[in-house]
Design a protein around this motif. Structure first.
Motif, PDB file in Angstrom:
ATOM      1  N   LEU A 133     -29.020  -4.862  11.868  1.00  0.00           N
ATOM      2  CA  LEU A 133     -28.510  -5.786  10.862  1.00  0.00           C
ATOM      3  C   LEU A 133     -29.639  -6.554  10.187  1.00  0.00           C
ATOM      4  O   LEU A 133     -29.712  -6.631   8.957  1.00  0.00           O
ATOM      5  N   LYS A 134     -30.537  -7.130  10.996  1.00  0.00           N
ATOM      6  CA  LYS A 134     -31.601  -7.942  10.422  1.00  0.00           C
ATOM      7  C   LYS A 134     -32.554  -7.094   9.586  1.00  0.00           C
ATOM      8  O   LYS A 134     -32.998  -7.521   8.513  1.00  0.00           O
ATOM      9  N   CYS A 135     -32.854  -5.880  10.060  1.00  0.00           N
ATOM     10  CA  CYS A 135     -33.757  -4.998   9.313  1.00  0.00           C
ATOM     11  C   CYS A 135     -33.121  -4.527   8.004  1.00  0.00           C
ATOM     12  O   CYS A 135     -33.799  -4.410   6.981  1.00  0.00           O
ATOM     13  N   LEU A 136     -31.808  -4.274   8.028  1.00  0.00           N
ATOM     14  CA  LEU A 136     -31.101  -3.900   6.795  1.00  0.00           C
ATOM     15  C   LEU A 136     -31.167  -5.040   5.785  1.00  0.00           C
ATOM     16  O   LEU A 136     -31.368  -4.815   4.583  1.00  0.00           O
ATOM     17  N   MET A 137     -31.005  -6.264   6.276  1.00  0.00           N
ATOM     18  CA  MET A 137     -31.062  -7.442   5.402  1.00  0.00           C
ATOM     19  C   MET A 137     -32.450  -7.621   4.793  1.00  0.00           C
ATOM     20  O   MET A 137     -32.595  -8.179   3.699  1.00  0.00           O
ATOM     21  N   LEU A 138     -33.472  -7.121   5.502  1.00  0.00           N
ATOM     22  CA  LEU A 138     -34.841  -7.219   5.003  1.00  0.00           C
ATOM     23  C   LEU A 138     -35.211  -6.054   4.086  1.00  0.00           C
ATOM     24  O   LEU A 138     -36.331  -5.973   3.602  1.00  0.00           O
ATOM     25  N   ILE A 145     -35.583   1.964  10.163  1.00  0.00           N
ATOM     26  CA  ILE A 145     -35.128   1.161  11.300  1.00  0.00           C
ATOM     27  C   ILE A 145     -35.196   1.973  12.592  1.00  0.00           C
ATOM     28  O   ILE A 145     -35.605   1.463  13.646  1.00  0.00           O
ATOM     29  N   ARG A 146     -34.797   3.231  12.520  1.00  0.00           N
ATOM     30  CA  ARG A 146     -34.860   4.096  13.711  1.00  0.00           C
ATOM     31  C   ARG A 146     -36.297   4.229  14.218  1.00  0.00           C
ATOM     32  O   ARG A 146     -36.541   4.333  15.419  1.00  0.00           O
ATOM     33  N   LYS A 147     -37.242   4.208  13.282  1.00  0.00           N
ATOM     34  CA  LYS A 147     -38.658   4.310  13.651  1.00  0.00           C
ATOM     35  C   LYS A 147     -39.162   2.998  14.259  1.00  0.00           C
ATOM     36  O   LYS A 147     -39.973   3.001  15.199  1.00  0.00           O
ATOM     37  N   LEU A 148     -38.692   1.861  13.730  1.00  0.00           N
ATOM     38  CA  LEU A 148     -39.124   0.546  14.207  1.00  0.00           C
ATOM     39  C   LEU A 148     -38.457   0.137  15.517  1.00  0.00           C
ATOM     40  O   LEU A 148     -39.058  -0.592  16.325  1.00  0.00           O
ATOM     41  N   PHE A 208     -34.946  -2.625   4.855  1.00  0.00           N
ATOM     42  CA  PHE A 208     -35.383  -1.373   5.478  1.00  0.00           C
ATOM     43  C   PHE A 208     -34.255  -0.338   5.444  1.00  0.00           C
ATOM     44  O   PHE A 208     -33.069  -0.688   5.527  1.00  0.00           O
ATOM     45  N   SER A 209     -34.625   0.936   5.329  1.00  0.00           N
ATOM     46  CA  SER A 209     -33.640   2.013   5.353  1.00  0.00           C
ATOM     47  C   SER A 209     -33.274   2.345   6.795  1.00  0.00           C
ATOM     48  O   SER A 209     -33.970   1.949   7.738  1.00  0.00           O
ATOM     49  N   VAL A 261     -41.590  -6.173  11.906  1.00  0.00           N
ATOM     50  CA  VAL A 261     -41.377  -5.889  10.483  1.00  0.00           C
ATOM     51  C   VAL A 261     -42.570  -6.328   9.632  1.00  0.00           C
ATOM     52  O   VAL A 261     -42.584  -6.121   8.427  1.00  0.00           O
ATOM     53  N   ASP A 262     -43.572  -6.947  10.271  1.00  0.00           N
ATOM     54  CA  ASP A 262     -44.877  -7.203   9.658  1.00  0.00           C
ATOM     55  C   ASP A 262     -44.809  -8.091   8.413  1.00  0.00           C
ATOM     56  O   ASP A 262     -45.211  -7.676   7.318  1.00  0.00           O
TER      57      ASP A 262
END
Length: 267
Positions: free
Chosen positions: A108-113, A120-123, A115-116, A160-161
């Motif tokens: 959720l948080k990565c999508l909001m930032l 996200i699967r990679k992170l 990211f695809s 997420v750098d």
């Protein structure tokens, strides 16, 4: 060095309400309704790329309000904040949905930032490894301790750098081993020229990690400079303040707020 954060004349005003009907009036009436409370008043300062700024001040000085404004989570009432690049806030529960699992919160948080799903699967494995909360990653966050929430929030935010990192008491919970891991990561960010704002009640943490200090007192900038310049004066103030009785502390606060009001009227 290039400026990474420019905060100019930032004021944050809230309305104080005692019941629901007052909240409704605040929404309906053009001028709002309720007593004004200023969390911040005319705050201005600049940070450069690679700066590590410790934000200090006693409770109620506006540290968390300022961190939320820098991170873009809440807007200032007046004034401006200019930031260069992506900003990420790390607080004990920042951005976490208690009903979702840790893994779902990562997505959720990565999508909001932005990211695809593929990114996200990679992170995700790196975030999970950093957080180190074991099987709890697939449990609802509402079952987490405050330390586990901090671990997950920190893991997401550093992986997420971001270009600007705002850390609000995130290292006040959890064990020393995890804190050391966080310091290593923050030092890595520091070496890469990223800007870091660090809020902590620990004077030791401030001296260990920060290069500059921003001293807030009841919503205003008391002082801003190098850690060597600011911290001795702040420590002396803190010692004197803690030696006061509760009644004396309240009287001091009222005096400072009254002085602020007078300054605003003169301005």
């Amino acid at each position: 060095m290039a400026k990474s954060v420019i905060v100019k004349n930032v004021t944050k005003r809230y309305k104080l309400h005692t019941k629901t009907s007052e909240r409704l009036l605040d929404i309906i009436l053009p001028t709002g309704y309720g007593e004004d409370f200023y969390a911040l008043r005319n705050v201005s300062f600049e940070a450069e790329e690679g700066d590590v700024v410790g934000i200090v001040g006693i409770n109620g000085s506006g540290k968390s309000t300022l961190s939320n404004i820098i991170a873009g989570i809440v807007p200032p009432t007046t004034g401006t904040v200019e930031t260069k690049g992506e900003t990420s806030l790390i607080a004990v529960q920042s951005g976490l949905n208690n009903q979702l699992t840790g893994r779902e919160n990562i997505e959720l948080k990565c999508l909001m930032l932005g990211f695809s799903k593929k990114q996200i699967r990679k992170l995700e494995p790196e975030i999970i490894e950093f957080a180190d909360i074991g099987k709890f990653i697939d449990q609802p966050v509402k079952k987490y301790s405050s330390g586990m929430k901090s671990r997950l929030g920190f893991g997401i935010s550093v992986t997420v750098d971001p270009d600007i990192l705002v850390i609000d008491e995130a290292l006040s919970v959890g064990d020393q081993t995890f804190a050391d891991k966080c310091y290593d990561k923050m030092n890595e960010f520091k070496e890469r020229g990223k800007t870091i704002f660090f809020i902590s009640h620990s004077i030791g943490q401030m001296k260990k990690f920060c290069e500059k200090a921003l001293w807030l007192e009841y919503g205003q900038v008391k002082d801003f400079g190098t850690i060597e310049e600011i911290m001795p004066n702040y420590e002396k103030f803190l010692k004197d303040f803690k030696a006061m009785s509760k009644k004396e502390q309240k009287k001091y606060r009222e005096k400072m707020l009254k002085n602020q009001e007078s300054e605003l009227v003169r301005a």
